[in-house]
Design a protein around this motif. Structure first.
Motif, PDB file in Angstrom:
ATOM      1  N   LYS A   7       0.913  -1.434   0.407  1.00  0.00           N
ATOM      2  CA  LYS A   7      -0.264   0.447  -0.003  1.00  0.00           C
ATOM      3  C   LYS A   7       0.801   1.515  -0.192  1.00  0.00           C
ATOM      4  CE  LYS A   7      -3.363   2.138   2.241  1.00  0.00           C
ATOM      5  NZ  LYS A   7      -4.693   2.162   3.619  1.00  0.00           N
ATOM      6  N   LYS A   8       2.000   1.095   0.415  1.00  0.00           N
ATOM      7  CA  LYS A   8       2.837   2.316   0.505  1.00  0.00           C
ATOM      8  C   LYS A   8       3.263   2.909  -0.555  1.00  0.00           C
ATOM      9  CE  LYS A   8       4.760   3.635   4.094  1.00  0.00           C
ATOM     10  NZ  LYS A   8       5.999   3.573   5.473  1.00  0.00           N
ATOM     11  N   ARG A   9       3.859   1.521  -1.130  1.00  0.00           N
ATOM     12  CA  ARG A   9       4.433   1.675  -2.568  1.00  0.00           C
ATOM     13  C   ARG A   9       3.684   2.474  -3.422  1.00  0.00           C
ATOM     14  NH1 ARG A   9       9.810   2.967  -2.152  1.00  0.00           N
ATOM     15  NH2 ARG A   9      10.205   1.902  -4.290  1.00  0.00           N
ATOM     16  N   TRP A  10       2.001   1.535  -3.337  1.00  0.00           N
ATOM     17  CA  TRP A  10       1.305   2.084  -4.394  1.00  0.00           C
ATOM     18  C   TRP A  10       0.967   3.443  -4.158  1.00  0.00           C
ATOM     19  CZ3 TRP A  10      -0.212   1.343  -8.769  1.00  0.00           C
ATOM     20  CH2 TRP A  10      -0.071   0.287  -9.818  1.00  0.00           C
ATOM     21  N   ILE A  11       0.683   4.193  -3.099  1.00  0.00           N
ATOM     22  CA  ILE A  11       0.526   5.077  -2.225  1.00  0.00           C
ATOM     23  C   ILE A  11       1.609   6.548  -2.985  1.00  0.00           C
ATOM     24  CG2 ILE A  11       0.906   7.305  -0.370  1.00  0.00           C
ATOM     25  CD1 ILE A  11      -0.648   5.283   1.037  1.00  0.00           C
ATOM     26  N   LEU A  12       2.985   6.393  -3.088  1.00  0.00           N
ATOM     27  CA  LEU A  12       4.046   6.511  -3.706  1.00  0.00           C
ATOM     28  C   LEU A  12       4.051   7.018  -4.468  1.00  0.00           C
ATOM     29  CD1 LEU A  12       6.953   7.824  -3.477  1.00  0.00           C
ATOM     30  CD2 LEU A  12       8.129   5.446  -3.212  1.00  0.00           C
ATOM     31  N   TYR A  13       3.676   5.755  -5.835  1.00  0.00           N
ATOM     32  CA  TYR A  13       3.148   5.737  -7.224  1.00  0.00           C
ATOM     33  C   TYR A  13       2.393   6.587  -7.762  1.00  0.00           C
ATOM     34  CZ  TYR A  13       7.186   2.507  -8.128  1.00  0.00           C
ATOM     35  OH  TYR A  13       8.470   1.727  -7.933  1.00  0.00           O
ATOM     36  N   LEU A  14       1.107   6.088  -6.540  1.00  0.00           N
ATOM     37  CA  LEU A  14       0.116   7.953  -7.197  1.00  0.00           C
ATOM     38  C   LEU A  14       0.508   9.392  -6.462  1.00  0.00           C
ATOM     39  CD1 LEU A  14      -2.953   5.303  -5.390  1.00  0.00           C
ATOM     40  CD2 LEU A  14      -2.006   5.922  -7.962  1.00  0.00           C
ATOM     41  N   SER A  15       0.893   9.043  -5.626  1.00  0.00           N
ATOM     42  CA  SER A  15       1.874  10.333  -5.205  1.00  0.00           C
ATOM     43  C   SER A  15       2.686  11.428  -6.574  1.00  0.00           C
ATOM     44  CB  SER A  15       2.477  11.374  -5.072  1.00  0.00           C
ATOM     45  OG  SER A  15       1.535  10.294  -3.206  1.00  0.00           O
ATOM     46  N   ILE A  16       3.639  10.013  -7.337  1.00  0.00           N
ATOM     47  CA  ILE A  16       4.344  10.861  -8.371  1.00  0.00           C
ATOM     48  C   ILE A  16       3.491  10.576  -9.942  1.00  0.00           C
ATOM     49  CG2 ILE A  16       6.445  10.115 -10.259  1.00  0.00           C
ATOM     50  CD1 ILE A  16       7.411   8.519  -6.913  1.00  0.00           C
ATOM     51  N   GLY A  17       2.863   9.667  -9.814  1.00  0.00           N
ATOM     52  CA  GLY A  17       1.830  10.231 -10.879  1.00  0.00           C
ATOM     53  C   GLY A  17       0.825  11.641 -10.501  1.00  0.00           C
ATOM     54  N   ALA A  18       0.406  12.265  -9.693  1.00  0.00           N
ATOM     55  CA  ALA A  18      -0.034  13.325  -9.584  1.00  0.00           C
ATOM     56  C   ALA A  18       0.629  14.196 -10.072  1.00  0.00           C
ATOM     57  CB  ALA A  18      -1.037  13.760  -8.080  1.00  0.00           C
ATOM     58  N   ALA A  19       2.273  14.060 -10.117  1.00  0.00           N
ATOM     59  CA  ALA A  19       3.394  15.290  -9.932  1.00  0.00           C
ATOM     60  C   ALA A  19       3.264  15.255 -11.483  1.00  0.00           C
ATOM     61  CB  ALA A  19       4.148  15.059  -9.300  1.00  0.00           C
ATOM     62  N   TYR A  20       3.099  13.718 -11.986  1.00  0.00           N
ATOM     63  CA  TYR A  20       3.311  14.102 -13.415  1.00  0.00           C
ATOM     64  C   TYR A  20       2.720  14.708 -14.098  1.00  0.00           C
ATOM     65  CZ  TYR A  20       5.084  12.149 -18.145  1.00  0.00           C
ATOM     66  OH  TYR A  20       4.646  12.445 -18.948  1.00  0.00           O
ATOM     67  N   LEU A  21       1.002  14.289 -13.754  1.00  0.00           N
ATOM     68  CA  LEU A  21      -0.224  14.924 -14.477  1.00  0.00           C
ATOM     69  C   LEU A  21      -0.002  16.721 -13.999  1.00  0.00           C
ATOM     70  CD1 LEU A  21      -3.344  14.741 -15.631  1.00  0.00           C
ATOM     71  CD2 LEU A  21      -3.683  14.450 -13.184  1.00  0.00           C
ATOM     72  N   LEU A  22       0.469  17.401 -13.014  1.00  0.00           N
ATOM     73  CA  LEU A  22       0.200  18.555 -12.102  1.00  0.00           C
ATOM     74  C   LEU A  22       1.469  19.037 -14.116  1.00  0.00           C
ATOM     75  CD1 LEU A  22       0.277  19.328  -9.080  1.00  0.00           C
ATOM     76  CD2 LEU A  22      -1.550  19.786 -11.060  1.00  0.00           C
ATOM     77  N   PHE A  23       3.037  18.345 -14.292  1.00  0.00           N
ATOM     78  CA  PHE A  23       3.301  18.274 -14.954  1.00  0.00           C
ATOM     79  C   PHE A  23       3.392  18.194 -16.862  1.00  0.00           C
ATOM     80  CE2 PHE A  23       6.685  16.923 -17.854  1.00  0.00           C
ATOM     81  CZ  PHE A  23       7.912  18.439 -18.003  1.00  0.00           C
ATOM     82  N   LEU A  24       2.690  17.681 -16.922  1.00  0.00           N
ATOM     83  CA  LEU A  24       1.863  17.420 -18.446  1.00  0.00           C
ATOM     84  C   LEU A  24       0.855  18.972 -18.591  1.00  0.00           C
ATOM     85  CD1 LEU A  24       1.103  13.569 -19.182  1.00  0.00           C
ATOM     86  CD2 LEU A  24       3.379  14.925 -19.492  1.00  0.00           C
ATOM     87  N   LEU A  25       0.014  19.189 -16.950  1.00  0.00           N
ATOM     88  CA  LEU A  25      -1.101  19.824 -17.973  1.00  0.00           C
ATOM     89  C   LEU A  25      -0.183  21.433 -17.625  1.00  0.00           C
ATOM     90  CD1 LEU A  25      -3.689  18.818 -15.667  1.00  0.00           C
ATOM     91  CD2 LEU A  25      -3.972  18.725 -17.286  1.00  0.00           C
ATOM     92  N   PHE A  26       0.690  21.611 -16.898  1.00  0.00           N
ATOM     93  CA  PHE A  26       1.264  22.617 -17.144  1.00  0.00           C
ATOM     94  C   PHE A  26       1.871  22.842 -18.724  1.00  0.00           C
ATOM     95  CE2 PHE A  26       5.033  24.842 -17.540  1.00  0.00           C
ATOM     96  CZ  PHE A  26       4.552  27.085 -16.451  1.00  0.00           C
ATOM     97  N   ILE A  27       2.501  22.117 -19.471  1.00  0.00           N
ATOM     98  CA  ILE A  27       3.029  22.144 -20.409  1.00  0.00           C
ATOM     99  C   ILE A  27       1.348  22.218 -21.656  1.00  0.00           C
ATOM    100  CG2 ILE A  27       3.845  21.038 -21.810  1.00  0.00           C
ATOM    101  CD1 ILE A  27       6.044  19.540 -20.618  1.00  0.00           C
ATOM    102  N   ASP A  28       0.532  21.434 -21.454  1.00  0.00           N
ATOM    103  CA  ASP A  28      -0.435  21.846 -22.266  1.00  0.00           C
ATOM    104  C   ASP A  28      -0.792  23.782 -21.960  1.00  0.00           C
ATOM    105  OD1 ASP A  28      -0.407  19.245 -23.865  1.00  0.00           O
ATOM    106  OD2 ASP A  28      -2.010  18.674 -21.955  1.00  0.00           O
ATOM    107  N   LEU A  29      -0.993  23.639 -21.154  1.00  0.00           N
ATOM    108  CA  LEU A  29      -1.640  24.931 -20.860  1.00  0.00           C
ATOM    109  C   LEU A  29      -1.401  26.265 -22.243  1.00  0.00           C
ATOM    110  CD1 LEU A  29      -3.814  27.145 -19.393  1.00  0.00           C
ATOM    111  CD2 LEU A  29      -2.341  26.949 -17.574  1.00  0.00           C
ATOM    112  N   ILE A  30       0.009  25.967 -21.365  1.00  0.00           N
ATOM    113  CA  ILE A  30       1.415  27.131 -22.355  1.00  0.00           C
ATOM    114  C   ILE A  30       1.035  26.427 -24.576  1.00  0.00           C
ATOM    115  CG2 ILE A  30       3.819  27.821 -23.027  1.00  0.00           C
ATOM    116  CD1 ILE A  30       4.284  27.150 -19.666  1.00  0.00           C
ATOM    117  N   ARG A  31       0.730  25.350 -24.410  1.00  0.00           N
ATOM    118  CA  ARG A  31       0.728  24.970 -25.587  1.00  0.00           C
ATOM    119  C   ARG A  31      -0.223  25.519 -26.456  1.00  0.00           C
ATOM    120  NH1 ARG A  31       5.308  20.332 -26.391  1.00  0.00           N
ATOM    121  NH2 ARG A  31       6.835  21.088 -25.828  1.00  0.00           N
ATOM    122  N   HIS A  32      -1.363  24.619 -25.568  1.00  0.00           N
ATOM    123  CA  HIS A  32      -2.948  23.854 -25.949  1.00  0.00           C
ATOM    124  C   HIS A  32      -3.786  25.172 -25.213  1.00  0.00           C
ATOM    125  CE1 HIS A  32      -1.002  21.776 -28.985  1.00  0.00           C
ATOM    126  NE2 HIS A  32      -0.374  20.607 -27.970  1.00  0.00           N
TER     127      HIS A  32
END
Length: 347
Positions: A7-32
Motif C-alpha cells: 500500500k505504501k509503495r502504491w501511494i508513492l507511485y500515485l503521488s508521483i503520478g499526480a505530480a507528473y499529471l500536473l507537469f503535463l497539464l502545465f505544458i498543455d496550458l502553455i501550448r494548447h
C-alpha cells in the motif's frame, strides 16, 4: 519472486503520478490553452496507465534483473520490451477510452506505427520522471533508516557502558562496606544508609537521559561521605564548585567515575598524607571538572594506562559530545584527571 501488494509503495507511485499529471497539464496550458479542459480528461486517463506501468517497471522488472548476474545480460532487451509495451499499451489504453466515450480525440495518426512513434518519447519521459523521484525518495528513506540504526547502535553501546560502569561502582562501594563490617566498625550501619541513598538515586533518578547538575553534585557528595567513613582525619578532601545554573542538564553519573578513580586507585594506595581535591565549574555551558588525588606511583615515559572506569567514561563522552577533552596526568605524588565539555555540543 512473490508479488505482493504494498500500500505504501502504491501511494508513492500515485503521488508521483499526480505530480507528473500536473507537469503535463502545465505544458498543455502553455501550448494548447484552447483545448486545455479536454486535455485534463485525456491526461488523467493516460497517467493512470503510466502509474501502473512504472510501478511494474521499478518494483518488479528492475528488481528481477538484479536478482542474478546472468539476468543482467538481458537488461537492454527487457528495458526495450518494457518501453515498447508501455508505448503500444499507451495507444491501446487511449483507444479503450475513445470507445467508451470519455476521451477526446484531439490528434489522429495515419498508422499504428506513427502513433507509437509519437507516444514513445512520452513513455520514456514518464520512466525518467518516475525513476528520478522514486530513487531519490528511496535514497532519503535509506539514509534516514541508516541514521536511525546508527543512533540505536550508539544508544545500545552507551547503555552497555553504563551497565558496566554502575556494577563496577557498586562493587567497589560494597567492598568498602565489607571492610568496615569486617573490622566491626560502628560506622558500618551509617555506610549502609549512605549506600541505600546512592542506590535509590541510581534506580529512580539516573534512569533518564539527563539530570540537573545539582543532582550529580549531590551523589558525588554522598559518595565522598561514604568513602570518608573508611579513613581517619588524615584524609583531606576538598570538594568545591562554581555553577552558573544548578539546573543545567547533564547525563547522569557522568562525573562519578573520576571521583571513584581518585579513591580506589589513589587514596587507598597512599600511605602518607592522602588527599582528594575536586573542583567543578559550569559557566556558559562550558563544564570543567578537575580531580587531583595523592598517589605513590611515579611518572613513566609511556602514557598513563587507563582502567575500565576511565576507558568507559572516555567512550561515553565520544558517544555523547562532539566537543570534549579528557586528560590524565601522572605526577610524582599527584594524579590529575581533567575533563572539559562543551555541553552545547551534545550529539
Amino acid at each position: 519472486m512473490a508479488i505482493a501488494f504494498n500500500k505504501k509503495r502504491w501511494i508513492l507511485y500515485l503521488s508521483i503520478g499526480a505530480a507528473y499529471l500536473l507537469f503535463l497539464l502545465f505544458i498543455d496550458l502553455i501550448r494548447h490553452p484552447e483545448t486545455f479542459l479536454k486535455r485534463i480528461v485525456n491526461n488523467t486517463w493516460l497517467v493512470i496507465y503510466l502509474v501502473v506501468m512504472n510501478y511494474i517497471l521499478f518494483e518488479y522488472t528492475i528488481p528481477f534483473i538484479r536478482m542474478r548476474w546472468t539476468r543482467m545480460l538481458a537488461t537492454p532487451f527487457l528495458l526495450f520490451a518494457h518501453l515498447m509495451l508501455a508505448s503500444f499499451g499507451f495507444h491501446a489504453w487511449r483507444h479503450i477510452a475513445i470507445a467508451l466515450g470519455f476521451y477526446f480525440s484531439l490528434r489522429t495518426y495515419p498508422s499504428l506505427e506513427k502513433a507509437v512513434e509519437y507516444l514513445v518519447p512520452y513513455s520514456f519521459l514518464s520512466m525518467l520522471f518516475f525513476g528520478v523521484i522514486k530513487f531519490t525518495y528511496d535514497f532519503r528513506q535509506l539514509k534516514a533508516a541508516t541514521q536511525q540504526l546508527r543512533i540505536e547502535k550508539q544508544e545500545a553501546e552507551l547503555n552497555f557502558l553504563k551497565s558496566q560502569t554502575n556494577p563496577h561502582f557498586l562493587f567497589n562501594t560494597l567492598n568498602n562496606i565489607y571492610s568496615l563490617a569486617r573490622d566491626k566498625s560502628d560506622l558500618a550501619p551509617e555506610s549502609i544508609v549512605r549506600l541505600s541513598k546512592i542506590l535509590r538515586y541510581m534506580l529512580y533518578e539516573a534512569g533518564g537521559e539527563y539530570i540537573a547538575i545539582e543532582q550529580e553534585l549531590k551523589i558525588i557528595s554522598d559518595y565522598i561521605a561514604l568513602e570518608q567513613l573508611r579513613y581517619d582525619d588524615s584524609l583531606l578532601v576538598n570538594f568545591n564548585y562554581n555553577i552558573e545554573d544548578m539546573k543545567q542538564s547533564l547525563p547522569p553519573l557522568l562525573l562519578i567515575p573520576l571521583v571513584e578513580n581518585a579513591f580506589k586507585h589513589g587514596v587507598s594506595e597512599t600511605r602518607n598524607r592522602p588527599f582528594v581535591d575536586i573542583h567543578c565549574s559550569v559557566n556558559n555551558q562550558q563544564l570543567q571538572f578537575i580531580v587531583k588525588n595523592s598517589t605513590e606511583a611515579f611518572p613513566s615515559e609511556g602514557s598513563v594506562k587507563e582502567n575500565i572506569g576511565l576507558s568507559n567514561l572516555r567512550r561515553q563522552l565520544e558517544l555523547l559530545y562532539k566537543d570534549f577533552n579528557l586528560s590524565v596526568q601522572q605526577g610524582e605524588s599527584v594524579f590529575t584527571a581533567a575533563l572539559q565539555i562543551n555541553l552545547k555540543s551534545h550529539v
